[in-house]
Design an enzyme around this catalytic site. Sequence first.
Site, short mmCIF file in Angstrom:
data_model
loop_
_atom_site.label_atom_id
_atom_site.label_comp_id
_atom_site.label_asym_id
_atom_site.label_seq_id
_atom_site.Cartn_x
_atom_site.Cartn_y
_atom_site.Cartn_z
N ASP A 166 -26.44 -18.06 -16.39
CA ASP A 166 -26.22 -17.07 -17.05
C ASP A 166 -27.54 -16.65 -17.65
OD1 ASP A 166 -26.67 -14.28 -18.65
OD2 ASP A 166 -24.11 -15.01 -19.99
N ASP A 167 -28.27 -15.56 -16.40
CA ASP A 167 -29.91 -15.45 -17.73
C ASP A 167 -30.78 -16.61 -17.22
OD1 ASP A 167 -29.16 -13.43 -19.10
OD2 ASP A 167 -29.81 -13.95 -20.95
N CYS A 179 -26.66 -8.67 -18.02
CA CYS A 179 -25.75 -9.72 -17.50
C CYS A 179 -25.06 -8.70 -16.51
CB CYS A 179 -24.55 -10.74 -18.39
SG CYS A 179 -26.28 -11.38 -19.63
N ASP A 195 -27.81 -14.38 -12.69
CA ASP A 195 -26.87 -12.86 -13.55
C ASP A 195 -27.86 -12.19 -13.23
OD1 ASP A 195 -27.37 -13.95 -15.63
OD2 ASP A 195 -25.55 -12.87 -16.15
N ASN A 196 -28.84 -12.56 -13.63
CA ASN A 196 -30.70 -11.46 -14.06
C ASN A 196 -31.45 -12.85 -14.25
OD1 ASN A 196 -28.64 -10.62 -16.76
ND2 ASN A 196 -30.59 -11.73 -16.97
#
Length: 595
Positions: free
Chosen positions: A44-45, A80, A332-333
């Site tokens: 995540d991130d 997200c 996700d990003n």
Amino acid sequence: MKTLSLALLGAGAALLSLALADQRPLQLKHDNVKRPNIVFILTDDQDLHLQSLDYQPFLQKHLIDRGTFFRRHYCTIAICCPSRVSLWTGKAAHNTNVTDVSPPYGGYPKFVSQGLNEDYLPVWLQAAGYNTYYTGKLFNSHNLENYASPYPAGFTGSDFLLDPHTYEYLNSTWQRNREQPISREGEYSTDILAEKAFGFLDDAVSEDNPFVLTIAPIAPHSNAKISEGNVSEEGGKHSFQMTAPIPAERHRNLFQDAHIPRTENFNPEKASSVSWIRSLPRQDEENVAYNDHFYRSRLRALQAVDEIIDGLISRLEEYDILQDTYIIYTSDNGYHIGQHRLQPGKECSFEEDINVPLIIRGPGVPEGEVADVVTSHTDLAPTFLKLLGVEPKEDFDGVAIPITRASIDQAKTGRHEHVNVEFWGYGIEEGDYVLKKPDFALHANNTYKALRLIGRGYNIHYSVWCNNEHELYNLEDDPYQMNNLLDPSEGHASDSSSSSLLGFPLLKVAARLDALLLVLKSCKRDECIHPWRVLHPAGNVNTLWDALDSVFDQFYVEEQAKVEFSRCEPGYILDAEGPKQALMYRDGLRWSEWV
Ligand SMILES: *[C@@H]1O[C@H](CO)[C@@H](O)[C@H](O)[C@H]1NC(C)=O
Ligand SMILES: *[C@@H]1O[C@H](CO)[C@@H](O)[C@H](O)[C@H]1NC(C)=O
Ligand SMILES: *[C@@H]1O[C@H](CO)[C@@H](O)[C@H](O)[C@H]1NC(C)=O
Ligand SMILES: *[C@@H]1O[C@H](CO)[C@@H](O)[C@H](O)[C@H]1NC(C)=O
């Protein structure tokens, strides 16, 4: 043989299928057509550009050294929930219309109301005979109230983190299968995740079917306290208190000397980019020191994820299925900390935010290879289906990623060279330094369309914002995106005669990029994969070089519609978004002659 003849003698269809089911694993092994498994790790991130991967020794050893690293992999929306929805559906955010982390424009309720809970990868995988397991964060706004209305479809086994506690590293709430949510106050989120992931792996190997297991830790996302009910209010920043991620106790003191790479775009003396970013103050020493601490906290929080990779590989080896299992690792990003003077966060279209890690290891995937093909998250669902030998969906906006040496080589000339990036809504500043300064935190009108184009001899970023500001970066010369070639305050755009790009007048190049973006911002299906064909149905233009032919000058510069917005909206509101259809160039005739 005995059971089969019994069945044929009339013992019934049920017995026949039972007998076949019994024999299947053995038979498949013999025929050497055993269907592969996938383990998917979705962080995540996690950044690629701030070098987080360098601090993950197990990721290096088990995945990068033994698989292929796709260094030009992009998310198509840098936040997200929308990014995850695009990933799981194979569709651009403008086709899912899940564009935010919470209603009305996004979050789990929007995913459900768009009909996507019946039409996404886990559902397709189950239909193709795969067992599917998922643990960790699924989507934002998947919470204590709505987790059962409906349950996320498509899972053989699931154990989800739920809001409002998803991002609390030390007070998470988990919801398993159809059971009641359970709070695990005081325990470390990623370690709980490891226990659940390995439990599902045990379940998966005890079944005959091949499996897809997703492990979705929150690391290295900020630790966030969410007070529900405040999300859409003005000053909604108070409802997300996003502070540095919390590492496991055993990793608390690692990397004391690590700091954010001091690249050219790190807290630069000269401001850059579009107006809201250009107006950010330069960070003072205290702010930079805090952001370095924030950076180290992310690296430390990733260590528990790295340990999961090691634990996973040894279990797959013990079960003797490592050779039959693809392991796919991505985020996700991306993430920025201090570049362009930005506080910790994402939501922008700078490389830090959109160019994310993707590593694939598994049967037939070259080892220790770095691939340059341009790929994005909308390609992942098609890739999963292809790896597992399942027919692709007709409405995918992406296309499978080549994973064998031959297909990677072939893609060097055959594959498209663009990524379509989009965003609606706020730019959000994270970190407790920001919490002390109530006038920071949220930047409205962070709504834009962006294009990345990477081909033979060019590496370009082009974007149009909802206030109609434009950006154009030539990353060949300016990898840190400091020099916006279309910044009117630099005198660039108005002085086209003296500016050039790729040996052509700047505005001629920009006109081609704009037309490509015009196609991509509303594209569907094949148009998203082959956008030049929309502009040139004759099929003779497939790259920027082809389009730069001077026969097309008038078509692009004078006749083609332009990407523009009539106002800024926090969601995908069609009538704010200007022209939606590009004119086509036909058979050597200009559009005007053709009509
Ligand atoms: C942890 O979460 C529970 C709800 O699941 C809540 O009741 C409790 O107060 C929280 N504890 C802390 C220390 O925040
Ligand atoms: C909303 O935010 C304000 C300001 O931080 C806080 O005082 C209030 O309790 C919050 N309301 C809810 C419902 O969480
Ligand atoms: C955002 O855009 C809207 C509509 O275009 C405009 O009215 C508003 O002033 C803008 N807000 C900021 C903070 O720029
Ligand atoms: C996207 O969803 C929003 C919120 O429900 C809605 O207002 C908008 O019209 C939708 N956009 C499209 C193109 O359907």
